[in-house]
Design a protein around this motif. Structure first.
Motif, PDB file in Angstrom:
ATOM      1  N   THR A 114       6.768   4.839 -10.415  1.00 50.85           N
ATOM      2  CA  THR A 114       7.936   5.628 -10.836  1.00 50.85           C
ATOM      3  C   THR A 114       8.671   6.255  -9.674  1.00 50.85           C
ATOM      4  O   THR A 114       9.817   6.677  -9.814  1.00 50.85           O
ATOM      5  N   SER A 115       8.012   6.338  -8.505  1.00 52.29           N
ATOM      6  CA  SER A 115       8.618   6.957  -7.320  1.00 52.29           C
ATOM      7  C   SER A 115       7.857   6.478  -6.091  1.00 52.29           C
ATOM      8  O   SER A 115       6.790   5.851  -6.222  1.00 52.29           O
ATOM      9  N   ILE A 120       2.569   5.351  -3.441  1.00 51.38           N
ATOM     10  CA  ILE A 120       1.591   5.666  -2.395  1.00 51.38           C
ATOM     11  C   ILE A 120       0.220   5.959  -3.018  1.00 51.38           C
ATOM     12  O   ILE A 120      -0.810   5.526  -2.498  1.00 51.38           O
ATOM     13  N   THR A 121       0.199   6.633  -4.167  1.00 50.29           N
ATOM     14  CA  THR A 121      -1.084   6.953  -4.806  1.00 50.29           C
ATOM     15  C   THR A 121      -1.742   5.709  -5.404  1.00 50.29           C
ATOM     16  O   THR A 121      -2.941   5.701  -5.643  1.00 50.29           O
ATOM     17  N   GLY A 126      -7.150  -1.030   2.763  1.00 52.35           N
ATOM     18  CA  GLY A 126      -8.175  -2.006   3.119  1.00 52.35           C
ATOM     19  C   GLY A 126      -8.322  -3.137   2.119  1.00 52.35           C
ATOM     20  O   GLY A 126      -9.009  -4.106   2.390  1.00 52.35           O
ATOM     21  N   ILE A 127      -7.684  -3.018   0.951  1.00 50.95           N
ATOM     22  CA  ILE A 127      -7.813  -4.029  -0.097  1.00 50.95           C
ATOM     23  C   ILE A 127      -6.484  -4.734  -0.355  1.00 50.95           C
ATOM     24  O   ILE A 127      -6.418  -5.961  -0.404  1.00 50.95           O
ATOM     25  N   ASP A 128      -5.429  -3.945  -0.515  1.00 50.43           N
ATOM     26  CA  ASP A 128      -4.126  -4.499  -0.876  1.00 50.43           C
ATOM     27  C   ASP A 128      -3.386  -5.103   0.307  1.00 50.43           C
ATOM     28  O   ASP A 128      -3.269  -4.472   1.362  1.00 50.43           O
ATOM     29  N   GLU A 154       1.970   5.922   5.949  1.00 49.26           N
ATOM     30  CA  GLU A 154       2.314   5.275   7.221  1.00 49.26           C
ATOM     31  C   GLU A 154       2.396   3.751   7.047  1.00 49.26           C
ATOM     32  O   GLU A 154       3.300   3.100   7.573  1.00 49.26           O
ATOM     33  N   PHE A 155       1.462   3.194   6.298  1.00 55.00           N
ATOM     34  CA  PHE A 155       1.448   1.759   6.011  1.00 55.00           C
ATOM     35  C   PHE A 155       2.777   1.352   5.372  1.00 55.00           C
ATOM     36  O   PHE A 155       3.430   0.389   5.789  1.00 55.00           O
TER      37      PHE A 155
END
Length: 185
Positions: A114-115, A120-121, A126-128, A154-155
């Motif tokens: 939604t935003s 980010i949450t 390490g997985i995605d 940061e990613f």
């Protein structure tokens, strides 16, 4: 779908042979699919990452599965060694120092959010692996990039920059897709 150790070794051998073939002929290795088990002839998307002294030396791949796995590895290994625009073509002297890493991707799936904060949450460090699209701009980071950029915020900022956007850019038109990889090498 995980590959067994024998299949993984076959793919690493193909990548290495394709680079050797490229050094000798200027072309990727030609693959005869009949020489390989079915698990290696299914259509899969791959990236081949080359490192020298633990530093990036080339990385080329596809986000969509467009050809058989073993062909994709041969082609991307050649391209990573000789056609990555960030590097000069690989030389014979460098070949012995190369580390070859293969990433076999799962099909990408859209991420709902939604935003930017919500996105980010939802990220799984390490997985995605992520694909970011905004209009005609597009960028991807393999899951291995989390090693250098472990913080989701940061990613995402660096991924936006890779796609040609400002790190603080946000729009409701941004699309995010996630995938996972099986790492070999």
């Amino acid at each position: 779908m995980s590959l067994n150790k024998e299949h993984q070794q076959q793919l690493l051998n193909v990548a290495k042979s394709s680079i050797q073939h490229g050094l000798q002929t200027g072309r990727p290795l030609t693959i005869n699919l009949a020489d390989f088990p079915t698990a290696l002839t299914e259509h899969r998307a791959t990236f081949v990452t080359l490192q020298k002294n633990h530093q990036l030396r080339g990385c080329i791949g596809m986000l969509e599965a467009v050809r058989p796995l073993v062909e994709d590895i041969a082609e991307n290994a050649f391209l990573a060694a000789f056609k990555d625009p960030r590097f000069m073509p690989l030389t014979e002297d460098e070949f012995g120092e190369l580390e070859i890493h293969l990433s076999i991707l799962t099909p990408a799936e859209a991420v709902s959010f939604t935003s930017e904060q919500d996105l980010i949450t939802r990220l799984q460090p390490g997985i995605d692996g992520l694909i970011l699209e905004e209009g005609r701009k597009r960028g991807t980071f393999l899951p291995s990039v989390w090693e250098q950029l472990p913080e989701p915020e940061e990613f995402l900022q660096h991924l936006k920059q890779k796609a040609g956007l400002a790190p603080n850019y946000w729009s409701k038109n941004i699309k995010i897709y996630r995938y996972r990889t099986e790492m070999i090498g």
